[in-house]
Design a protein around this motif. Structure first.
Motif, mmCIF file in Angstrom:
data_model
loop_
_atom_site.group_PDB
_atom_site.id
_atom_site.type_symbol
_atom_site.label_atom_id
_atom_site.label_comp_id
_atom_site.label_asym_id
_atom_site.label_seq_id
_atom_site.Cartn_x
_atom_site.Cartn_y
_atom_site.Cartn_z
ATOM 1 N N GLY A 13 0.866 -1.268 -0.022
ATOM 2 C CA GLY A 13 -0.004 -0.113 -0.046
ATOM 3 C C GLY A 13 0.903 1.101 -0.017
ATOM 4 O O GLY A 13 1.800 1.422 -0.811
ATOM 5 N N SER A 14 0.557 2.184 0.784
ATOM 6 C CA SER A 14 1.032 3.391 1.061
ATOM 7 C C SER A 14 0.775 3.929 2.258
ATOM 8 O O SER A 14 -0.342 3.946 2.554
ATOM 9 C CB SER A 14 0.888 4.410 -0.218
ATOM 10 O OG SER A 14 1.135 5.680 0.030
ATOM 11 N N VAL A 15 1.802 4.530 3.123
ATOM 12 C CA VAL A 15 1.312 5.716 3.835
ATOM 13 C C VAL A 15 0.079 6.566 3.615
ATOM 14 O O VAL A 15 -0.401 7.229 4.506
ATOM 15 C CB VAL A 15 2.569 6.190 4.562
ATOM 16 C CG1 VAL A 15 3.812 5.105 5.217
ATOM 17 C CG2 VAL A 15 3.102 7.318 3.741
ATOM 18 N N ASN A 16 0.068 7.088 2.353
ATOM 19 C CA ASN A 16 -0.896 7.834 2.158
ATOM 20 C C ASN A 16 -2.210 7.428 2.235
ATOM 21 O O ASN A 16 -3.311 8.098 2.115
ATOM 22 C CB ASN A 16 -0.875 8.242 0.733
ATOM 23 C CG ASN A 16 0.583 9.257 0.444
ATOM 24 O OD1 ASN A 16 0.225 10.614 0.922
ATOM 25 N ND2 ASN A 16 1.447 9.152 -0.123
ATOM 26 N N ALA A 17 -2.505 5.961 2.470
ATOM 27 C CA ALA A 17 -3.635 5.320 2.748
ATOM 28 C C ALA A 17 -4.267 5.930 4.061
ATOM 29 O O ALA A 17 -5.720 6.334 4.024
ATOM 30 C CB ALA A 17 -3.776 3.982 2.917
ATOM 31 N N TRP A 18 -3.689 6.535 4.724
ATOM 32 C CA TRP A 18 -4.061 7.049 6.071
ATOM 33 C C TRP A 18 -5.017 8.503 5.978
ATOM 34 O O TRP A 18 -6.028 8.706 6.532
ATOM 35 C CB TRP A 18 -3.267 7.368 7.018
ATOM 36 C CG TRP A 18 -2.673 6.079 7.505
ATOM 37 C CD1 TRP A 18 -1.201 5.647 7.465
ATOM 38 C CD2 TRP A 18 -3.018 5.081 8.375
ATOM 39 N NE1 TRP A 18 -1.023 4.421 7.920
ATOM 40 C CE2 TRP A 18 -2.207 4.080 8.518
ATOM 41 C CE3 TRP A 18 -4.445 5.083 8.989
ATOM 42 C CZ2 TRP A 18 -2.611 2.782 9.193
ATOM 43 C CZ3 TRP A 18 -4.754 3.763 9.636
ATOM 44 C CH2 TRP A 18 -3.763 2.618 9.866
ATOM 45 N N SER A 19 -4.645 9.333 4.989
ATOM 46 C CA SER A 19 -5.185 10.589 4.607
ATOM 47 C C SER A 19 -4.667 11.070 3.428
ATOM 48 O O SER A 19 -5.528 11.716 2.591
ATOM 49 C CB SER A 19 -5.280 11.622 5.827
ATOM 50 O OG SER A 19 -3.747 11.803 6.021
ATOM 51 N N GLY A 20 -3.389 10.982 2.954
ATOM 52 C CA GLY A 20 -2.870 11.370 1.912
ATOM 53 C C GLY A 20 -2.545 12.860 1.699
ATOM 54 O O GLY A 20 -2.707 13.507 2.669
ATOM 55 N N PRO B 212 -2.487 16.670 -0.475
ATOM 56 C CA PRO B 212 -3.453 17.315 -1.188
ATOM 57 C C PRO B 212 -3.395 17.086 -2.573
ATOM 58 O O PRO B 212 -4.186 17.030 -3.378
ATOM 59 C CB PRO B 212 -3.077 18.954 -0.876
ATOM 60 C CG PRO B 212 -2.450 18.626 0.244
ATOM 61 C CD PRO B 212 -1.685 17.375 0.538
ATOM 62 N N ASN B 213 -2.245 16.684 -3.232
ATOM 63 C CA ASN B 213 -1.978 16.449 -4.624
ATOM 64 C C ASN B 213 -1.848 15.070 -5.166
ATOM 65 O O ASN B 213 -1.466 14.574 -5.949
ATOM 66 C CB ASN B 213 -0.820 17.251 -5.236
ATOM 67 C CG ASN B 213 0.630 16.650 -4.593
ATOM 68 O OD1 ASN B 213 0.593 15.876 -3.382
ATOM 69 N ND2 ASN B 213 1.706 16.854 -5.159
ATOM 70 N N LEU B 214 -2.329 14.201 -4.114
ATOM 71 C CA LEU B 214 -2.592 12.569 -4.018
ATOM 72 C C LEU B 214 -3.965 12.337 -3.889
ATOM 73 O O LEU B 214 -3.936 10.872 -3.254
ATOM 74 C CB LEU B 214 -1.217 11.889 -3.609
ATOM 75 C CG LEU B 214 0.134 11.920 -3.992
ATOM 76 C CD1 LEU B 214 1.170 11.517 -3.293
ATOM 77 C CD2 LEU B 214 0.123 11.569 -5.565
ATOM 78 N N LEU B 215 -4.783 12.918 -4.170
ATOM 79 C CA LEU B 215 -6.196 12.408 -3.897
ATOM 80 C C LEU B 215 -6.647 11.165 -4.006
ATOM 81 O O LEU B 215 -7.004 10.401 -3.379
ATOM 82 C CB LEU B 215 -7.139 13.668 -4.039
ATOM 83 C CG LEU B 215 -8.583 13.139 -3.872
ATOM 84 C CD1 LEU B 215 -9.000 13.440 -2.336
ATOM 85 C CD2 LEU B 215 -9.714 14.276 -4.431
ATOM 86 N N ALA B 216 -6.752 11.046 -5.488
ATOM 87 C CA ALA B 216 -7.223 9.416 -6.068
ATOM 88 C C ALA B 216 -6.451 8.423 -5.611
ATOM 89 O O ALA B 216 -6.880 7.448 -5.237
ATOM 90 C CB ALA B 216 -7.244 9.809 -7.398
ATOM 91 N N TYR B 217 -5.091 8.723 -5.763
ATOM 92 C CA TYR B 217 -4.125 7.684 -5.248
ATOM 93 C C TYR B 217 -4.420 7.521 -3.513
ATOM 94 O O TYR B 217 -4.506 6.168 -3.424
ATOM 95 C CB TYR B 217 -2.790 8.159 -5.565
ATOM 96 C CG TYR B 217 -1.722 7.443 -5.164
ATOM 97 C CD1 TYR B 217 -1.401 5.943 -5.819
ATOM 98 C CD2 TYR B 217 -1.118 7.594 -3.887
ATOM 99 C CE1 TYR B 217 -0.299 5.131 -5.210
ATOM 100 C CE2 TYR B 217 0.135 6.696 -3.524
ATOM 101 C CZ TYR B 217 0.389 5.594 -4.119
ATOM 102 O OH TYR B 217 1.220 4.697 -3.810
ATOM 103 N N SER B 218 -4.399 8.419 -3.038
ATOM 104 C CA SER B 218 -4.573 8.243 -1.492
ATOM 105 C C SER B 218 -5.924 7.388 -1.347
ATOM 106 O O SER B 218 -5.919 6.516 -0.294
ATOM 107 C CB SER B 218 -4.441 9.528 -0.806
ATOM 108 O OG SER B 218 -3.511 9.963 -0.895
ATOM 109 N N VAL B 219 -7.054 7.758 -1.967
ATOM 110 C CA VAL B 219 -8.064 6.841 -1.605
ATOM 111 C C VAL B 219 -8.102 5.415 -2.022
ATOM 112 O O VAL B 219 -8.672 4.816 -1.553
ATOM 113 C CB VAL B 219 -9.260 7.577 -2.539
ATOM 114 C CG1 VAL B 219 -10.555 6.690 -2.634
ATOM 115 C CG2 VAL B 219 -9.592 9.203 -2.133
#
Length: 265
Positions: free
Chosen positions: A137-144, A146-153
């Motif tokens: 996954g990615s640590v961006n899974a927790w909230s992400g 601002p410029n990685l919205l769709a990826y983080s979701v």
């Protein structure tokens, strides 16, 4: 060897973290289905790894039937499947203004739905081998960012999938499911991506301590070393776990206002 004769599919394994995982599990005695999008990179990877314990599939995971073809290739080549590493992902920048329905669907298809379909396709074989799924996954899974919205979701969805199936599948099929959330990793594509964002040629040599207290960001081989543990028998019955691999805490940390221009993954 910790993975001797285990048959493992590693998606997105012609570059970056996936390639490092393929290299690490091969060193531990595994046989690997190498997968990627670019034929030239796939051929290079097989030449580097050697063809004795590798086989290659070059195909978009978003194509109908690709998950089943990956599983069929493993079973046809070696007669079984012991593990699946869902590593392939589309790392793409977007925010609320640039993300529309079709774009979000595409990101979810690649980063969340394709891993789910791979697990479904592999499940009967993993059940026979009492195998394991490892999602990257990615640590961006927790909230992400601002410029990685769709990826983080999409990575948040993958994390929920891991938690859900990690609870259910050990009881119903004897298959463990876990996840690694890498932080900022120095992959080939991350080097290119940051230069495209306007950073210098050697940007990774001067990372602010806010993002890299150790003085550098993570290497793909360090993520791969952790992956071996989750794929090996030594991780025992552990399932449904998500492990963040970063060099600083994620929750409650105060990032500077320009964070989104520096940090990535």
């Amino acid at each position: 060897m910790r993975l001797k004769d285990k048959v493992i599919i590693v998606t997105g394994s012609t570059t970056g973290i996936g390639k490092a995982i393929a290299k690490a599990v091969l060193a531990e005695g595994a046989k690997v289905v190498v997968h990627g999008l670019e034929e030239d990179l796939g051929i290079q990877a097989i030449e580097e790894f050697g063809s004795e314990r590798t086989v290659l599939l070059v195909e978009d995971l978003n194509n109908d039937g690709t998950p089943q073809r990956l599983v069929d290739l493993a079973v046809k080549t070696w007669g079984k499947l012991d593990a699946l590493v869902n590593n392939a992902a589309w790392i793409v920048s977007s925010d609320i203004n640039s993300t529309d329905k079709e774009f979000l669907r595409k990101v979810l298809d690649i980063n969340s739905i394709a891993p789910f379909l791979l697990i479904k396709s592999a499940l009967s074989y993993l059940e026979r081998s009492k195998g394991v799924v490892l999602n990257i996954g990615s640590v961006n899974a927790w909230s992400g960012e601002p410029n990685l919205l769709a990826y983080s979701v999409s990575k948040g969805a993958l994390m929920t999938l891991t938690r859900n199936l990690g609870d259910v599948l050990p009881r119903t099929h004897g298959v463990r499911v876990n996840q690694i959330n890498p932080g900022w990793v120095l992959t080939e594509r991350e080097m290119i991506r940051k230069k495209q964002h306007g950073l210098s040629e050697n940007w990774y040599e001067e990372i602010p301590a806010m993002y890299a207290p150790s003085g550098r960001i993570l290497w793909p081989s360090e993520i791969a070393a952790a992956a071996v543990y989750w794929l090996a028998d030594e991780s025992g019955p552990i399932s449904g776990q998500v492990v963040d691999l970063e060099q600083h805490p994620l929750m409650g940390r105060n990032a500077p206002k320009d964070a989104s221009t520096i940090h990535g993954k």
